[in-house]
Write an enzyme that holds these catalytic residues in place. Structure first.
Site, PDB file in Angstrom:
ATOM      1  CE1 TYR A 115      -3.913  -2.176   0.705  1.00 40.62           C
ATOM      2  CE2 TYR A 115      -2.439  -3.255   2.262  1.00 40.62           C
ATOM      3  CZ  TYR A 115      -3.612  -3.236   1.536  1.00 40.62           C
ATOM      4  OH  TYR A 115      -4.479  -4.284   1.622  1.00 40.62           O
ATOM      5  CB  CYS A 116       1.217   4.153  -2.068  1.00 37.30           C
ATOM      6  SG  CYS A 116       2.449   3.308  -3.028  1.00 37.30           S
ATOM      7  CG  PHE A 117       0.693   6.482   3.671  1.00 39.72           C
ATOM      8  CD1 PHE A 117       0.969   7.735   4.214  1.00 39.72           C
ATOM      9  CD2 PHE A 117       1.525   5.426   3.982  1.00 39.72           C
ATOM     10  CE1 PHE A 117       2.067   7.922   5.050  1.00 39.72           C
ATOM     11  CE2 PHE A 117       2.626   5.606   4.817  1.00 39.72           C
ATOM     12  CZ  PHE A 117       2.890   6.857   5.350  1.00 39.72           C
ATOM     13  N   GLY A 173       4.463   7.515   1.831  1.00 35.97           N
ATOM     14  CA  GLY A 173       5.023   6.282   2.357  1.00 35.97           C
ATOM     15  C   GLY A 173       4.499   5.065   1.628  1.00 35.97           C
ATOM     16  CD  GLU A 222       0.942   0.049  -4.584  1.00 36.66           C
ATOM     17  OE1 GLU A 222       0.402  -1.078  -4.528  1.00 36.66           O
ATOM     18  OE2 GLU A 222       1.299   0.671  -3.582  1.00 36.66           O
TER      19      GLU A 222
END
Length: 140
Positions: free
Chosen positions: A8-10, A25, A93
């Protein structure tokens, strides 16, 4: 073999991030015993018609690359995630596809992440409407 957990990216924008900062992140779904390096590469000028050796293939080099800080598996050229001197952040991703993989060697997604960080100089301030949420679930 069990499937790898999702990664996961945020991104946190103000006011969620303090002091007017943007926080980026990503977690990694790489094997837990695989060495991850955090590496800094200085900005550089390159010879005309030079090549850059990516993980499996060579491609044309751009005339100038920006300074970058990346996280990458030690065995490959590309990057899992990183940022450049202009504030451009990119992460890798996984994507699912119904198309079979090509039989020839090609650029990896992580090679594209590193190339993008070295070449892009316009950070994306906000690419979606405020309040819009994203999910790792496929949208069919």
């Amino acid at each position: 073999m069990a499937a790898a957990p999702p990664s996961y990216c945020f991104v946190a924008f103000p006011p969620r991030a303090q002091d007017g900062l943007v926080v980026f992140g990503k977690n990694s779904a790489r094997p837990r015993d695989e060495v991850q390096e955090v590496v800094y590469f200085s900005a550089a000028d390159h010879e005309q018609e030079s090549k850059v050796e990516c993980t499996y293939i060579s491609i044309d080099q751009v005339p100038r690359t920006h300074a970058i800080m990346i996280s990458r598996p030690a065995w490959l050229w590309g990057a899992e995630m990183g940022a450049n001197e202009h504030g451009v952040c990119i992460a890798n991703e996984a994507m699912s596809t119904r198309e079979p993989a090509a039989e020839t060697e090609a650029l990896l997604g992580m090679d594209l992440v590193r190339n993008g960080q070295g070449e892009l100089d316009i950070p994306v301030r906000r690419s979606w409407a405020p309040g819009e949420r994203f999910s790792h679930e496929s949208r069919n």
